[in-house]
Structures are given as structure tokens and as C-alpha cells.
Design a protein around this motif. Sequence first.
Motif, PDB file in Angstrom:
ATOM      1  N   ASN A 148       0.884  -1.162   0.000  1.00 26.99           N
ATOM      2  CA  ASN A 148       0.000   0.000   0.000  1.00 26.99           C
ATOM      3  C   ASN A 148       0.920   1.209   0.000  1.00 26.99           C
ATOM      4  O   ASN A 148       1.632   1.454   0.973  1.00 26.99           O
ATOM      5  N   ILE A 149       0.925   1.948  -1.108  1.00 23.35           N
ATOM      6  CA  ILE A 149       1.910   3.013  -1.303  1.00 23.35           C
ATOM      7  C   ILE A 149       1.228   4.371  -1.228  1.00 23.35           C
ATOM      8  O   ILE A 149       0.226   4.618  -1.899  1.00 23.35           O
ATOM      9  N   PHE A 150       1.789   5.247  -0.409  1.00 20.77           N
ATOM     10  CA  PHE A 150       1.308   6.615  -0.286  1.00 20.77           C
ATOM     11  C   PHE A 150       2.483   7.539  -0.589  1.00 20.77           C
ATOM     12  O   PHE A 150       3.440   7.586   0.180  1.00 20.77           O
ATOM     13  N   GLY A 151       2.430   8.240  -1.732  1.00 24.49           N
ATOM     14  CA  GLY A 151       3.562   9.036  -2.171  1.00 24.49           C
ATOM     15  C   GLY A 151       3.314  10.522  -2.134  1.00 24.49           C
ATOM     16  O   GLY A 151       2.199  10.983  -1.924  1.00 24.49           O
TER      17      GLY A 151
ATOM     18  N   GLY B  99       5.988  11.864  -6.893  1.00 19.06           N
ATOM     19  CA  GLY B  99       6.098  10.420  -7.074  1.00 19.06           C
ATOM     20  C   GLY B  99       7.475   9.834  -6.823  1.00 19.06           C
ATOM     21  O   GLY B  99       7.730   8.691  -7.176  1.00 19.06           O
ATOM     22  N   LYS B 100       8.377  10.580  -6.208  1.00 19.14           N
ATOM     23  CA  LYS B 100       9.727  10.067  -5.962  1.00 19.14           C
ATOM     24  C   LYS B 100       9.862   9.439  -4.577  1.00 19.14           C
ATOM     25  O   LYS B 100      10.546   8.440  -4.413  1.00 19.14           O
ATOM     26  N   ILE B 101       9.231  10.027  -3.582  1.00 16.30           N
ATOM     27  CA  ILE B 101       9.329   9.574  -2.198  1.00 16.30           C
ATOM     28  C   ILE B 101       7.954   9.074  -1.761  1.00 16.30           C
ATOM     29  O   ILE B 101       6.941   9.703  -2.044  1.00 16.30           O
TER      30      ILE B 101
ATOM     31  N   ILE C  97       9.044   4.273   5.692  1.00 16.67           N
ATOM     32  CA  ILE C  97       8.617   5.671   5.652  1.00 16.67           C
ATOM     33  C   ILE C  97       9.593   6.502   4.823  1.00 16.67           C
ATOM     34  O   ILE C  97      10.811   6.418   5.008  1.00 16.67           O
ATOM     35  N   ASN C  98       9.025   7.324   3.928  1.00  9.27           N
ATOM     36  CA  ASN C  98       9.806   8.278   3.112  1.00  9.27           C
ATOM     37  C   ASN C  98      10.976   7.614   2.398  1.00  9.27           C
ATOM     38  O   ASN C  98      12.123   8.009   2.558  1.00  9.27           O
ATOM     39  N   VAL C  99      10.691   6.624   1.571  1.00  8.08           N
ATOM     40  CA  VAL C  99      11.731   5.934   0.810  1.00  8.08           C
ATOM     41  C   VAL C  99      11.581   6.247  -0.677  1.00  8.08           C
ATOM     42  O   VAL C  99      10.494   6.574  -1.138  1.00  8.08           O
ATOM     43  N   PRO C 100      12.677   6.149  -1.440  1.00  9.29           N
ATOM     44  CA  PRO C 100      12.589   6.364  -2.894  1.00  9.29           C
ATOM     45  C   PRO C 100      11.813   5.206  -3.531  1.00  9.29           C
ATOM     46  O   PRO C 100      12.312   4.078  -3.606  1.00  9.29           O
ATOM     47  N   ILE C 101      10.615   5.485  -3.952  1.00  4.67           N
ATOM     48  CA  ILE C 101       9.670   4.432  -4.331  1.00  4.67           C
ATOM     49  C   ILE C 101      10.152   3.582  -5.496  1.00  4.67           C
ATOM     50  O   ILE C 101       9.985   2.362  -5.480  1.00  4.67           O
ATOM     51  N   LYS C 102      10.757   4.188  -6.506  1.00  2.29           N
ATOM     52  CA  LYS C 102      11.179   3.398  -7.666  1.00  2.29           C
ATOM     53  C   LYS C 102      12.265   2.398  -7.298  1.00  2.29           C
ATOM     54  O   LYS C 102      12.240   1.244  -7.731  1.00  2.29           O
ATOM     55  N   GLU C 103      13.226   2.815  -6.484  1.00  2.00           N
ATOM     56  CA  GLU C 103      14.309   1.916  -6.067  1.00  2.00           C
ATOM     57  C   GLU C 103      13.774   0.772  -5.197  1.00  2.00           C
ATOM     58  O   GLU C 103      14.140  -0.388  -5.381  1.00  2.00           O
TER      59      GLU C 103
ATOM     60  N   ILE D 297      11.993  -4.897  -4.340  1.00  2.00           N
ATOM     61  CA  ILE D 297      10.963  -5.865  -3.943  1.00  2.00           C
ATOM     62  C   ILE D 297      10.597  -6.763  -5.130  1.00  2.00           C
ATOM     63  O   ILE D 297      10.440  -7.975  -4.977  1.00  2.00           O
ATOM     64  N   ASP D 298      10.504  -6.172  -6.324  1.00  2.00           N
ATOM     65  CA  ASP D 298      10.227  -6.976  -7.522  1.00  2.00           C
ATOM     66  C   ASP D 298      11.335  -7.988  -7.774  1.00  2.00           C
ATOM     67  O   ASP D 298      11.077  -9.138  -8.120  1.00  2.00           O
TER      68      ASP D 298
END
Length: 185
Positions: free
Chosen positions: A124-127, A131-133, A161-167, A172-173
Motif C-alpha cells: 500500500n503506497i502513499f507518495g 512520485g519520488k518519495i 517511511i519516506n523511501v525512494p519508491i522506484k528503487e 521488492i520486484d
Amino acid sequence: MNGYRKEDFDFCNTYMLPDERIIWKGKPANLEKLMISDKASILFGLFWLGFSIFWCIMASFGGGNVWMFGLLFVAIGIYIAFIAPAFTIYERKNTSYVITNEKIMCKVGNKVKTMDGRDNLKLNIFGDANGKIATIYFGEKLMYRKSGRTRVSYSGAFPMINVPIKEVQAAIDEMRDGFAKNINE
């Protein structure tokens, strides 16, 4: 990596298996910046503190020691306005995340939590707006009613919390792909 100190991530060696490798490691972004909730806490705390001081002063004009009762509320105002936000920033600075090919680890202060990557990790992603963090909650979204209000919780062990979502999403993928490849072999 990203100017982090090596000792910020030394904890993970204790929890890793011999054939386990690190895919991603990081810390919450914007460590020193106050989040909206921190700013709201400070604003409320300052209002509380100001009113408590005002009450103590007015009560002292009435004679006696009744004004001393207000000191408890002054202390609560100091905690809400200054100590709690400072502790939050301190906690963020002492938080480290590690994603390996087997598990996800989170260290806050001296406490370490792990989640097995083989579990069906629902994200569950909340950015933020660009869309970077983002903040990632793992597990199922649980909704329940308490005191007449609907509350939301997540079944996972911890949020990132507050992580670079793409990385983080890529790590995880990669972890999931490794499990899928092992199953198919």
C-alpha cells in the motif's frame, strides 16, 4: 551508498543467511525536515503551552498555590511542541531499511523487525506529489470502527517511511522474481 554510514547497516549481517545478499538499503528521505503531522503537533503544542502559561499567570493573581496545578499542563505543552517532534526526527535519523533476496529488515534505534519475503507482501503506497518519495505499508488494509470513527491499519510488521519508491519497488520486484524463479526450477 548515498552517503550513509556503514554502521547504519551493520545490524543486517546478524539476520542474514549465508547465501543471502543485499538488494537495496536506505534510510528515510528528508531526515531533518518536519512532516505535516510534526508541524501540526508543534502548532497545537504552542497553543496549548501558551494557554497553560496564561492560565498559570491568571491563577497566580487569585492567591494561593492553585497556579501550580497548571504547571502539569505547561509541561504537557512543552512535550507536545518540542520534545515529541525532536524525538520523531531523532527516530527517523536512526532508522535503516534493508531489502535482501530473502527478507525485508527495518532497524529503528536498537530494535530490528524483519518480514519474510516469501509472505505475500501486499504493498500500500502513499507518495508525495512528484512520485519520488513514498511511504509503503505492507499487508492487508484493515478497516475497523472505534469510538464511532472508521480507522485504518495494516497487517504488516512495519512501514517503510519516506523511501525512494522506484528503487524500493525494483528491489521488492527483484526479491519476488527470485522466489518465482526458485519455485519454477
